[in-house]
Motif scaffolding. Structure first.
Motif, PDB file in Angstrom:
ATOM      1  N   LYS A  24       0.897  -1.299  -0.085  1.00  0.00           N
ATOM      2  CA  LYS A  24      -0.023   0.105  -0.108  1.00  0.00           C
ATOM      3  C   LYS A  24       0.971   1.375   0.190  1.00  0.00           C
ATOM      4  CE  LYS A  24      -3.876  -1.922   2.441  1.00  0.00           C
ATOM      5  NZ  LYS A  24      -4.825  -1.874   3.556  1.00  0.00           N
ATOM      6  N   TRP A  25       1.707   1.290   0.890  1.00  0.00           N
ATOM      7  CA  TRP A  25       2.865   2.131   0.921  1.00  0.00           C
ATOM      8  C   TRP A  25       3.701   2.569  -0.524  1.00  0.00           C
ATOM      9  CZ3 TRP A  25       3.700   6.256   4.689  1.00  0.00           C
ATOM     10  CH2 TRP A  25       2.922   5.937   5.804  1.00  0.00           C
ATOM     11  N   GLY A  26       3.976   1.581  -1.253  1.00  0.00           N
ATOM     12  CA  GLY A  26       4.532   1.551  -2.437  1.00  0.00           C
ATOM     13  C   GLY A  26       3.854   2.343  -3.253  1.00  0.00           C
ATOM     14  N   CYS A  27       2.447   1.638  -3.436  1.00  0.00           N
ATOM     15  CA  CYS A  27       1.511   2.168  -4.374  1.00  0.00           C
ATOM     16  C   CYS A  27       1.268   3.565  -4.441  1.00  0.00           C
ATOM     17  CB  CYS A  27       0.269   1.119  -4.733  1.00  0.00           C
ATOM     18  SG  CYS A  27       0.657  -0.321  -5.503  1.00  0.00           S
ATOM     19  N   ALA A  28       0.980   4.008  -2.960  1.00  0.00           N
ATOM     20  CA  ALA A  28       0.512   5.356  -2.759  1.00  0.00           C
ATOM     21  C   ALA A  28       1.714   6.227  -3.117  1.00  0.00           C
ATOM     22  CB  ALA A  28      -0.044   5.403  -1.287  1.00  0.00           C
ATOM     23  N   ALA A  29       2.832   5.919  -2.767  1.00  0.00           N
ATOM     24  CA  ALA A  29       4.018   6.688  -3.042  1.00  0.00           C
ATOM     25  C   ALA A  29       4.257   6.943  -4.389  1.00  0.00           C
ATOM     26  CB  ALA A  29       5.481   6.271  -2.398  1.00  0.00           C
ATOM     27  N   ALA A  30       3.788   5.953  -5.436  1.00  0.00           N
ATOM     28  CA  ALA A  30       4.059   5.808  -6.726  1.00  0.00           C
ATOM     29  C   ALA A  30       3.100   6.872  -7.270  1.00  0.00           C
ATOM     30  CB  ALA A  30       4.087   4.679  -7.438  1.00  0.00           C
ATOM     31  N   ALA A  31       1.943   6.844  -6.687  1.00  0.00           N
ATOM     32  CA  ALA A  31       0.772   7.733  -7.161  1.00  0.00           C
ATOM     33  C   ALA A  31       0.916   9.170  -6.879  1.00  0.00           C
ATOM     34  CB  ALA A  31      -0.591   7.163  -6.696  1.00  0.00           C
ATOM     35  N   LEU A  32       1.463   9.406  -5.680  1.00  0.00           N
ATOM     36  CA  LEU A  32       1.695  10.773  -5.502  1.00  0.00           C
ATOM     37  C   LEU A  32       2.755  11.151  -6.179  1.00  0.00           C
ATOM     38  CD1 LEU A  32       0.517  12.538  -3.038  1.00  0.00           C
ATOM     39  CD2 LEU A  32       2.265  11.438  -1.603  1.00  0.00           C
ATOM     40  N   LYS A  33       3.919  10.473  -6.220  1.00  0.00           N
ATOM     41  CA  LYS A  33       5.059  10.995  -7.515  1.00  0.00           C
ATOM     42  C   LYS A  33       4.592  11.286  -8.540  1.00  0.00           C
ATOM     43  CE  LYS A  33       8.458  11.950  -9.493  1.00  0.00           C
ATOM     44  NZ  LYS A  33       7.492  12.459 -10.596  1.00  0.00           N
ATOM     45  N   ARG A  34       3.562  10.707  -9.250  1.00  0.00           N
ATOM     46  CA  ARG A  34       3.166  10.978 -10.645  1.00  0.00           C
ATOM     47  C   ARG A  34       2.491  12.255 -10.548  1.00  0.00           C
ATOM     48  NH1 ARG A  34       3.202   5.896 -13.792  1.00  0.00           N
ATOM     49  NH2 ARG A  34       2.041   7.047 -15.290  1.00  0.00           N
ATOM     50  N   ALA A  35       2.072  12.667  -9.375  1.00  0.00           N
ATOM     51  CA  ALA A  35       1.116  13.965  -9.381  1.00  0.00           C
ATOM     52  C   ALA A  35       2.090  15.145  -9.060  1.00  0.00           C
ATOM     53  CB  ALA A  35       0.129  13.746  -8.315  1.00  0.00           C
ATOM     54  N   THR A  36       3.320  14.907  -8.614  1.00  0.00           N
ATOM     55  CA  THR A  36       4.454  15.748  -8.500  1.00  0.00           C
ATOM     56  C   THR A  36       5.384  16.025  -9.772  1.00  0.00           C
ATOM     57  OG1 THR A  36       4.401  14.978  -6.382  1.00  0.00           O
ATOM     58  CG2 THR A  36       6.183  15.968  -6.961  1.00  0.00           C
ATOM     59  N   PRO A  37       5.614  17.128 -10.314  1.00  0.00           N
ATOM     60  CA  PRO A  37       6.569  17.669 -11.377  1.00  0.00           C
ATOM     61  C   PRO A  37       7.944  17.053 -10.954  1.00  0.00           C
ATOM     62  CG  PRO A  37       5.702  19.787 -10.425  1.00  0.00           C
ATOM     63  CD  PRO A  37       5.284  18.486  -9.474  1.00  0.00           C
ATOM     64  N   GLY A  38       8.520  16.930 -11.854  1.00  0.00           N
ATOM     65  CA  GLY A  38      10.066  16.372 -11.909  1.00  0.00           C
ATOM     66  C   GLY A  38      10.399  14.954 -11.603  1.00  0.00           C
ATOM     67  N   ASP A  39      11.404  14.692 -11.449  1.00  0.00           N
ATOM     68  CA  ASP A  39      11.942  13.205 -11.286  1.00  0.00           C
ATOM     69  C   ASP A  39      11.988  12.661  -9.959  1.00  0.00           C
ATOM     70  OD1 ASP A  39      12.681  11.001 -13.240  1.00  0.00           O
ATOM     71  OD2 ASP A  39      14.401  10.891 -11.770  1.00  0.00           O
ATOM     72  N   LEU A  40      12.018  13.525  -8.954  1.00  0.00           N
ATOM     73  CA  LEU A  40      12.325  13.090  -7.429  1.00  0.00           C
ATOM     74  C   LEU A  40      11.051  12.798  -6.768  1.00  0.00           C
ATOM     75  CD1 LEU A  40      15.345  15.258  -6.636  1.00  0.00           C
ATOM     76  CD2 LEU A  40      15.461  12.849  -7.386  1.00  0.00           C
ATOM     77  N   ALA A  41      11.195  11.809  -5.865  1.00  0.00           N
ATOM     78  CA  ALA A  41      10.014  11.469  -5.138  1.00  0.00           C
ATOM     79  C   ALA A  41       9.769  12.454  -3.922  1.00  0.00           C
ATOM     80  CB  ALA A  41      10.261  10.046  -4.453  1.00  0.00           C
TER      81      ALA A  41
END
Lengths: 319, 319, 319, 319, 319, 319
Positions: free
Chosen positions: A287-304
């Motif tokens: 769950k934490w992995g998938c949520a982090a991936a989704a949050l990243k996609r909604a964030t500009p740039g490459d970094l998490a």
């Protein structure tokens, strides 16, 4: 304990046209930082873990930009190896929205990291009390023979120090062949407590057909390296994991609006590992992995550049 | 053969507030180029076709901006007619996301193109060996009487040279009435091998109700001009085409994220014509058209800055 | 005659922080093009000369950016050699105002141009009727042994074709030693009709003290290569030239506001050569050179995007 | 009649990183204006109503920015109270796309508006012929005791003048407790002809469970304040209203692409009130409210810079 | 030794319209950091000194921006006191070129720094071995009574630890009266080894006429506080210093192009102190101060982002 | 009295490449407003005068941008005549620093202002009590015959109302010939109380050699129109004025750094007239004019966005 996680990898200056413009038509480029391990390091730091990122960089404004950005996001960069020679790798990255593909033009020839030598790694890093885990990916051994030797050296020292090992296969076709990759990642996977692989890498590196059920993929790679908890990432299909005892856990991807299509792999492993190190169940770590991936996609740039508050809320919202 | 396609039309400087800002509140404007024929020319060039774009422009930085942009994207502009007089047309364009409408404030009065004369067209263009096709749209005859005469002249010379003719009805309500349009496009449609019309133009220009089934629309226009392959574009409904023998082909629109809602018509005809000139089936040409339109919508600005690799992948992915 | 001037050299992508920001603190970079010969080519083209710029570039968005920019400014790039391999050189350039120094971080290792081979030059270029002059600088022979061989090959072919030769010493300390430079530029200077050298290069390469009167510097270099018209550039001191017969001409620098401190050398030679090719006196050619350099300094970026009208007015205003 | 609507509230300078960047990483901030009542005022003005926005502001560039922006959008700001003291409130706002949350960092301590006194309100405003409606929200009474007194004073004067009253509960947890809010909004709701409340405010302020059917929520609040038309906003669920006679009307939310997630509440009330003042049915007023909210979400920034033409088209398109 | 210099002061977020636009017309603001002591800290760090900057900040993106920027430039910020309360001071700064004046709109009411308390300073800082010098300015005692008490406390602890003390009078009329300032700075000047004062502060605070010869000004202030080396800064007139034995040293200002008119005072003291701590003569320290001030003026923003290489070259160039 | 000054003229949208980029290479344009009378109106308003600016504009976002900007700067635009037809004039303006020239590409054909008719001017403007002065320039009569008629009409009504008249010759070579100008401005100069002319206009329009002493120029034009106070602007030479009695006053230009080379003429007349209307001496009015011009040059854009505080300080500093 100095660090929760130590990682080693190349840091690249990522130059990106603003507003999804085409590289072919760009008149300016935004400066960002890229690199799978750096990305995971940032994600872990944003989730409260202490992380050491080790790399080799040329001591010029571009190299310093990389460490300044990472340390500004909470990553410890004190053991970066600085050189006056070589160069800092660059990736010209074109962000896009579907159905356009993102484009990455890698310009990392002769980079300082590709010339790192095992004896440049500070010996003081690898003591039993210093860290809990070493995280590596298949990119570093693929960079060059010296980089591979250094990654193997780090692995050996970490294992001796009793740290756990995390490894993300992360196959890069422009760096090595699938045969070389399969052989090259072997020592790392053999030592891994946690192993990440994507569906398409399972296909390319291990010849497992994309039509094969996910669980079968997991069973196959686990047959090779049974000592690891295996995590198979499925893109828009979420992720699926296999405990050492063969138990399978699944998690759907979270819905998100894409501001950037890169970096979600590194964000996923950051989310997963942060939870895993906290001792939660594999199901919850997914769950934490998938949520982090989704949050990243909604964030500009490459970094998490995650926000722990956001992430916690998202994970709690998963049914 | 010098060119696959020759086209003639107005080029406009397109001034657009960045980041979807409202024109009413803009403090800066991005410079782009607009014009239906120029757009199709760019799309064709990006797909590997050689294209000549003919126009008339005032020789000042704005006029030169248009040719520099087009030739930078691979379009041949050597036969543009330059004048010291008149002005370069401008369109202040407000991009938007739904449910906001895009806004276009056309400022093309007294433009150099509206004063083009037939005898300004270089006679050397229209030889049998020079090109395979002339592409025109209903915008040029609507611009002014001299522009209409010049389009008719180009049509005559192209037909004499044995080129094929493509015509896109492209009705513009601010330029002429629907009655004038119906009469005005007649000579072009009578000569067309390929004719494009949108659903709403079929309604406005030919009085065909929007509720009429698409095939009925095609049959009706084909009754008027039976010598043409007819393509009816349906926006989010994709496109439908009718062979001369009455056979009907359909293609759904591809899913895409919109970065710009303009220019997809020109991209569609570029995709369709590029495939059509390669001799593929009408069914396949529709795929290329719909894929090009989707790719364009995911690209900022007005021009069809397509990528052949992306497009091929998209077309192959259509079931 | 196809071209007034043919030139050969490396083209670099120049990445510059906007608004004189420090590279160490930049968050975005403006894309420009750099390269001494490219710069002179642009200046000549803006002054109405036809110019061919030859180079070797990797076929990617960065390489295409270079040719698109140069051809957009009127330079002929049709004989650029494209390769799928190697990389495009980059220079991270920090613009500055006094007393800050500009900074250039060159990142040109393994560039496509450094791997150019003589036989890649199109043989069709070097015919007697094709051009009037070959312009080279000391940068190309310094890049690499293959680049040196190619420059020598071009020189040989140009001389055989009866073209005149222009050579700018342009010493770059990061590319070769002063001893290597002195030897390396010899064949080019021996063939030169026009030779350019800066005060500091005369000091570094030929050991002529900066305190030596300018005329003495000219006499010394002319003693080595007496067949050339020698031009010595003095920065804020303007320029001084020596005819083959020993006559000396001087021109003060023009007052200007600096928007960029780079590229004025290339602009100077463009101004000088454009006038020289028109057959004006050396004294007048110096005026054109100094005026072009001043105009360049008042223009952002690296390229000599001159305006002939401005330049003519400036030259006429020189007493 | 001088104004259709008079409103009173705080205006804030809204500083937002461009392109959905994180506040933590921003290097520049776009200047916008924020404030619920200001937002409703802008929306009403854009829909053709004459609106007076009253506030208290420090007379410096930031304060003047607020009135310049609002009056540029058609709002009358002539009765703003200017002071040399205090400060202008600022909100650092991070826009985001799902699943990221927007972030608002309010910095409004000691703002000029929080120190407004009843006797500063121009007495000339509140005459029977001057306006038709006073619109207030729960933010102003929550700001400070002086602001509360001033809002109560305005309410009293408006009621005496025979104006109608509109009140939006708009609970802000960082300004007061839910208990204080419930008590604080009482005098305003007791006088309201139209009352707006969101689902989550109904929960927080009145303890009505989020699982309670919307109609039950409306019936409950209407039991407390039966003299008002009640409108309950449901976010992605649209809105639902209750006439004084207990009749219920519903409207789904319109589909939209989000460019900004803030300001849709103020846009909703602007749309609803503009229609309501025109005497349309509550059902139709809900359509205008929902359409205005959707249009706002597709517009960058915080203010309801609506377009009446767009909005009319949208409302007509609702089945 | 942990640090060469320890300093204490307020850090402000500096918001500036780009390209010298007027605050009244700005639509965006660049984020920078401001604060006299922070500025001197940055200058010292860039010149190779280790510096600890102590302050009190609210823990939000704006507060974190300040420490991230300073630590990215090499300043140690580990002892910053973080609070959840209060706010981060802001200065809206309008840069300008002559004859326009720069404008600063300070918005620092209720800032976290103004509420710092002596016992919040980490006791571990002030040990004899930890640092060589404490640098303070007259701004901190002027901020508030708690800030004054904290500065006095730091002074006392530093003196007890045997550190040297540097003090810059830096009078700010919007913070206190000249009478209060004269009294307020007394304890600091009494303890100072090095004291800085500008010509206009000498006039305002000590009533020394601007027409008084600079040496007389120095003699007068040195009569009050004879234990200090006194440095009087004269703006475009350079600087003049007085040794304890009454010897006078002068240095003209260096010529420079202004990109920003703020921050040169902090840069001057950084240059002077860096040299002074290295044990050079007062005459040479003046050179370093003036060169640093000139370099700062040629650098955008408020901070002394100096380059040691540039500075060394400049100092060596002073005759 | 409603207004100190009423003025009539065209307002243009000014589109300018940022950072002194060349129009030929611009990729974006900043939106500003231009127009000599608008500029003087802004300057007067910023200096505290009430000003009415009358014009005719097309009612679209570009037209509204002009009035929004002017009224945001304090100019009354209530009597602007709005039309649905025609277009808003545009000037593409290239800013530059010396020795580059600024470039203006006027695109004002068929503008709404060029079609203004006398009877469109609101009759209510021209009453004795409404204003003290009418300010016109030679640009309006040059625009078109209708514009000339309207300017003459305004002049007649202003004279009838007993207002004073100010006229700036402001010759524009692209609008009319010098012969037409000389005749055209006659009725305005005959009625002028204050007349402005530049050195080069005196040369072009009246054939007065640039080598003629300034006082002789003044005497000559005053011989034609002796009823006016004449002001001759000399660019970098400052300005010189002649009272009706023949007395001559001079003022040097103030030193300034140029951010924009346009608009200083309008700023000069604003400064002069503001002072003149306050009844100061001609000598002092010249100081205000020259200070306003210098301040304008240090301000980006075309408009005289002056600051009264700055200006007062500057004027007081003139010896």
């Amino acid at each position: 304990m100095a660090w929760d996680v130590v990682t080693l990898g190349e840091g690249l200056v990522r130059l990106t046209p603003p507003a999804m413009r085409r590289l072919d038509e760009a008149t300016a480029l935004d400066i960002d930082v890229s690199g799978s391990e750096a990305n995971t390091a940032v994600g872990l730091a944003r989730l409260g873990k202490s992380v050491l990122w080790v790399s080799r960089l040329t001591d010029n404004p571009m190299g310093r930009h990389i460490t300044r950005r990472l340390s500004g996001l909470g990553v410890d960069t004190q053991h970066v190896i600085w050189t006056e020679k070589d160069r800092v790798g660059v990736v010209f990255q074109e962000d896009a929205v579907p159905p356009r593909s993102t484009r990455a033009l890698y310009d990392r020839t002769s980079s300082a990291m590709s010339r790192i030598r095992p004896n440049e790694l500070s010996a003081s890093i690898f003591t039993p009390d210093n860290a809990r885990m070493l995280h590596l990916t298949g990119i570093t051994p693929a960079l060059s023979s010296p980089a591979n030797n250094t990654a193997l050296h780090a692995l050996k020292r970490a294992v001796e120090a009793g740290w756990r090992v995390s490894f993300d296969v992360n196959y890069r076709a422009h760096l090595w062949s699938s045969d070389d990759a399969r052989t090259g990642v072997e020592p790392f996977l053999r030592a891994a407590d946690v192993a990440f692989i994507s569906r398409s890498d399972a296909h390319t590196v291990y010849g497992l057909a994309e039509s094969l059920p996910a669980q079968r993929v997991l069973d196959t790679v686990a047959a090779y390296y049974p000592q690891a908890v295996w995590v198979l990432t499925l893109g828009s299909g979420g992720a699926i994991a296999r405990e050492r005892d063969g138990k399978i856990y699944k998690q759907d991807a979270l819905k998100c609006t894409d501001l950037s299509q890169t970096g979600s792999g590194g964000a996923f492993s950051a989310g997963f590992l942060a939870a895993y190190l906290d001792g939660v169940s594999v199901q919850d770590a997914l769950k934490w992995g998938c949520a982090a991936a989704a949050l990243k996609r909604a964030t500009p740039g490459d970094l998490a550049v995650l926000d722990k508050h956001d992430l916690t809320r998202l994970v709690q919202g998963i049914k």
